[in-house]
Enzyme design. Structure first.
Site, PDB file in Angstrom:
ATOM      1  N   GLU A 162      -9.727  -0.343   2.626  1.00 21.44           N
ATOM      2  CA  GLU A 162     -10.058  -1.230   3.734  1.00 21.44           C
ATOM      3  C   GLU A 162      -9.101  -2.421   3.812  1.00 21.44           C
ATOM      4  O   GLU A 162      -8.721  -2.856   4.914  1.00 21.44           O
ATOM      5  CB  GLU A 162     -11.499  -1.746   3.588  1.00 21.44           C
ATOM      6  CG  GLU A 162     -12.561  -0.671   3.735  1.00 21.44           C
ATOM      7  CD  GLU A 162     -12.985  -0.059   2.413  1.00 21.44           C
ATOM      8  OE1 GLU A 162     -14.171   0.323   2.283  1.00 21.44           O
ATOM      9  OE2 GLU A 162     -12.137   0.032   1.491  1.00 21.44           O
ATOM     10  N   HIS A 194      11.346  -3.711   2.124  1.00 17.54           N
ATOM     11  CA  HIS A 194       9.960  -4.124   1.973  1.00 17.54           C
ATOM     12  C   HIS A 194       9.625  -5.309   2.869  1.00 17.54           C
ATOM     13  O   HIS A 194       8.511  -5.840   2.813  1.00 17.54           O
ATOM     14  CB  HIS A 194       9.660  -4.457   0.512  1.00 17.54           C
ATOM     15  CG  HIS A 194       9.744  -3.256  -0.380  1.00 17.54           C
ATOM     16  ND1 HIS A 194      10.920  -2.847  -0.950  1.00 17.54           N
ATOM     17  CD2 HIS A 194       8.805  -2.357  -0.765  1.00 17.54           C
ATOM     18  CE1 HIS A 194      10.706  -1.758  -1.669  1.00 17.54           C
ATOM     19  NE2 HIS A 194       9.438  -1.437  -1.570  1.00 17.54           N
TER      20      HIS A 194
END
Length: 763
Positions: free
Chosen positions: A17, A703
């Protein structure tokens, strides 16, 4: 009575989540308040999961990284983000990833983002943290708001809270001085802020604070030993009780130091340091609590509860209430819940324990110590039955694989000719320009790719349709690379879910979970495959995809494989034989794939060993034994090919200057490494070490969503050319591009290729 507690809980959620909420916020699709509310929901759920423990960690939740959280708690922000106004969380994400969310970047300086903080591995794990930055002028100022907010939430839920913070000495040790200053000189400025934090927690009624000092399991010189004594003698006046937590290794020569720190308790990793516990007890002052990490927080196999009790019961009789038990380290490093695994091989599942099951094991041990084994006899019997079934399973041991391992000889790890001879043959065969360009392997995993994969796994898409979809994505990657004018192409890895899981799915001896996710960094989660038995390769794993890609272009196509050491280190590895034995089995399997690729006409093959350094023991005195078998395994994999076949390897986000000799001993023709966030500092090793093979220092930080400019890439490569002769340099990103979007990748690679052309003109 024995106290049972936990050092930390996975924060991503059983269904990831947190990952999805973070990425939604960063895309500007949800609000900051919605993200914070999701964080609160996860914390409340996780505290409920731990409700019957005597002490529950608070402050172990982070929106990106616990080390970055500590930097913000200490007011240690890089100067480049100090001018931003607005919510602290957005500044936090700027340090973590170079920018926060769409719609929040209204500061003139950040229209293109800021430099993200350097990232490296947390001790010997696959978890990445944001490296604290220091200079001679660094100052610290307490901001305890995050921790106090979480503490208030926990109190409202009735949680018996044990706040968790990173200790001052470890915090300094894992950071980086951005100038020539001495990090330890900052301790004098840092300790008053820690003292203020502890007093603030005491003012909130906190009794115990867990202060993590894993540095104590590493080799310390006199200055760092002195720093521990200085720090904890200064903090001993705090009105809270301190539990100094060590993990991931053995105290060894730091046993006396740790035992005699002026704190109320000490936690040690009894999984890694069982033999050191008795000597520690003999040194421990009579008033001090000893917390033993008796459940493995790093792996997923069931604990032998009867054996642990055989060992613990005499200690409990001796220590009484001073004995605490816990997992060996934070459960951050294992998946959340085994109960949700509906498709995992039933036999293998019966041998496993994820985070919630590990807490159940802890409860059984605690109850047995408090009430006697009879109180938990059914649980102990079930545990013994599962362990016995695993030991007896014919799926674990394969005589043919063991016989092949026994036939390994030194010649399997040797190339036919030395590098200088190979390099000339490869140059003549490949005909590449100066500063050749390539990528590390993967291209964006688009929504279309993920949808096709999920439909195929669900049985709603047949094999032929899935193969057609993947071929279309491979062709897209090839055509884009040709348009960009890259020199050595890759097929883009559309068919791969993960660089380790993809191979594990095709090797005998592996099993796979549905939701065994573990946080790697930020929103990046990995699902490590489960290596439960002897490893073999039933058939070719990549040849069909790579040869299809090669058929689409006249340019060299690079075959992409994950190396044996990385597959090992990024798996949950069986604990019933030495890791070195499993690694050699993997080496033989991947060697077969290398030879099949070469036979199919693929003459550039990359064997990624991103996790080579990660497997290093934390003590340098133990490094060489590991490096010997790790390098041997790579060489077994790579060295059966002809001289004309060029072998690449890749390593990312690891300090490797101190193992450069072992990296050279791998004898790869080309090595690509991460250097963009460190501004080429990782090339310092080449100032003193004569490395003769080719090297591609990463110039594009994949990244971060920030797009590097052509000028920036040229500057980085010129820095590299000061250490590595230009004729041996490649130009490439620092890692694979699967997590990026095409609209980020295309302009970044356009600038990278343009930079290479500029460099060629000035060569």
């Amino acid at each position: 009575m024995t106290t049972i507690h936990n050092l930390g809980f996975p924060r991503i959620g059983a269904k990831r989540e947190l990952k999805f909420a973070l990425e939604s916020y960063w895309r500007g699709e949800s609000s900051r308040d919605e993200l914070k509310a999701l964080g609160a929901q996860l914390r409340q759920r996780h505290w409920k999961n731990q409700a019957d423990l005597d002490l529950i960690p608070v402050g172990d939740f982070a929106f990106y990284d616990q080390v970055l959280d500590m930097s913000f708690t200490l007011g240690n922000l890089p100067e480049r983000v100090q001018g931003f106004d607005g919510d602290v969380l957005d500044n936090y994400f700027r340090v973590a990833r170079g920018r926060s969310a769409k719609g929040t970047e209204d500061h003139a300086a950040c229209c293109g983002g800021v430099a993200a903080g350097e990232m490296t591995k947390w001790f010997d794990t696959n978890y990445h943290y944001i490296v604290p930055e220091f200079t001679a002028t660094t100052s610290f100022k307490l901001d305890a708001s995050r921790l106090l907010e979480q503490l208030a939430e926990a109190r409202a839920q009735g949680v018996t809270a044990k706040p968790v913070i990173i200790g001052p000495v470890t915090y300094l040790a894992i950071g980086k001085a951005k100038d020539d200053s001495d990090k330890l000189a900052l301790l004098e400025r840092l300790l008053p802020v820690y003292a203020e934090l502890l007093d603030t927690l005491a003012g909130q009624g906190v009794e115990w604070v867990q202060i993590d000092e894993p540095l104590l399991v590493t080799e310390l010189d006199a200055d760092w030993r002195h720093a521990f004594n200085t720090a904890y003698h200064q903090l001993k006046s705090a009105k809270v009780k301190l539990l100094v937590a060590t993990y991931f290794g053995q105290l060894q020569d730091n046993t006396y130091l740790a035992a005699n720190l002026p704190v109320a308790g000490l936690h040690v990793d009894a999984i890694n340091d069982r033999e050191g516990v008795q000597p520690l007890i003999n040194l421990l002052p009579a008033h001090k609590v000893l917390s033993l990490g008796v459940i493995n927080g790093r792996n997923i196999w069931k604990t032998d509860l009867t054996a642990v009790l055989d060992w613990l019961e005499p200690l409990a009789a001796r220590l009484g209430d001073r004995l605490w038990i816990a997992p060996s380290c934070s459960l951050l490093h294992v998946p959340v819940d085994l109960a949700g695994e509906q498709k995992l091989d039933a036999e293998v599942k019966s041998w496993l324990a994820f985070a919630l099951q590990k807490l159940d094991e802890l409860r059984v041990l605690g109850r047995a110590l408090r009430e006697g084994r009879a109180a938990v006899q059914d649980a102990l019997a079930a545990n013994q039955a599962a362990l016995a079934a695993r030991r007896a399973s014919p799926r674990v041991h394969n005589p043919a694989v063991q016989a092949a391992g026994a036939r390994i000889n030194a010649g399997m790890g040797q190339r036919k000719s030395p590098y200088a001879v190979r390099a000339a043959k490869q140059a003549a065969f490949l005909k590449l320009p100066a500063y050749p360009t390539t990528t590390i392997g993967s291209f964006p995993q688009t929504a279309e790719i993920r949808h096709a994969r999920s439909e195929f796994k669900a049985g709603r898409l047949d094999h032929q349709a899935y193969q057609s979809a993947m071929r279309a994505e491979i062709e897209r990657s090839v055509r884009e690379q040709e348009r960009l004018e890259l020199d050595v192409l890759v097929h883009g890895e559309a068919e791969r879910n993960d660089m380790v899981e993809y191979f594990g799915e095709q090797l005998d001896g592996y099993a796979f979970s549905q939701s065994g996710w573990v946080q790697s960094y930020g929103s990046r989660c990995v699902k490590p495959p489960i290596l439960f038995g002897d490893i073999s390769r039933p058939k070719a794993m990549t040849v069909e995809w790579i040869t299809y890609a090669q058929s689409l272009t006249r340019k060299p196509m690079k075959g992409m494989l994950t190396g044996p050491v990385t597959i090992l280190n990024w798996s949950f590895v069986r604990d019933d034989q030495p890791r070195s034995a499993s690694c050699r089995q993997l080496a033989l399997a991947i060697r077969q794939e290398v030879l099949d690729l070469e036979q199919a006409g693929v003459r550039v093959i990359q064997i990624d060993e991103a996790a080579l350094r990660e497997g290093l023991p934390l003590r340098k005195s133990q490094w060489q034994a590991y490096l010997d078998w790790a390098v041997e395994s790579f060489r077994i994999t790579a060295n059966g090919v002809a001289d004309e076949t060029q072998i690449h390897t890749h390593m990312c986000y690891s300090e490797f200057n101190d193992i450069i000799a072992s990296i050279a001993d791998m004898d790869a023709d080309v090595i690509t490494i991460e250097t963009s966030r460190s501004d080429m500092e990782l090339l310092d090793a080449f100032d003193s070490f004569k490395y003769h093979n080719e090297i591609g220092p990463g110039v594009y930080d994949i990244h971060s969503p920030n797009i590097p400019t052509q000028q920036h890439i040229v500057q980085l490569m010129k820095k590299a050319a000061e250490r590595i002769p230009a004729e041996r340099l490649w130009v490439n990103p620092d890692c694979g591009l699967k997590t990026r979007q095409w609209d980020e990748v295309i302009p970044a690679l356009t600038n990278m290729v343009a930079a290479a052309k500029t460099l060629r003109q000035s060569a």
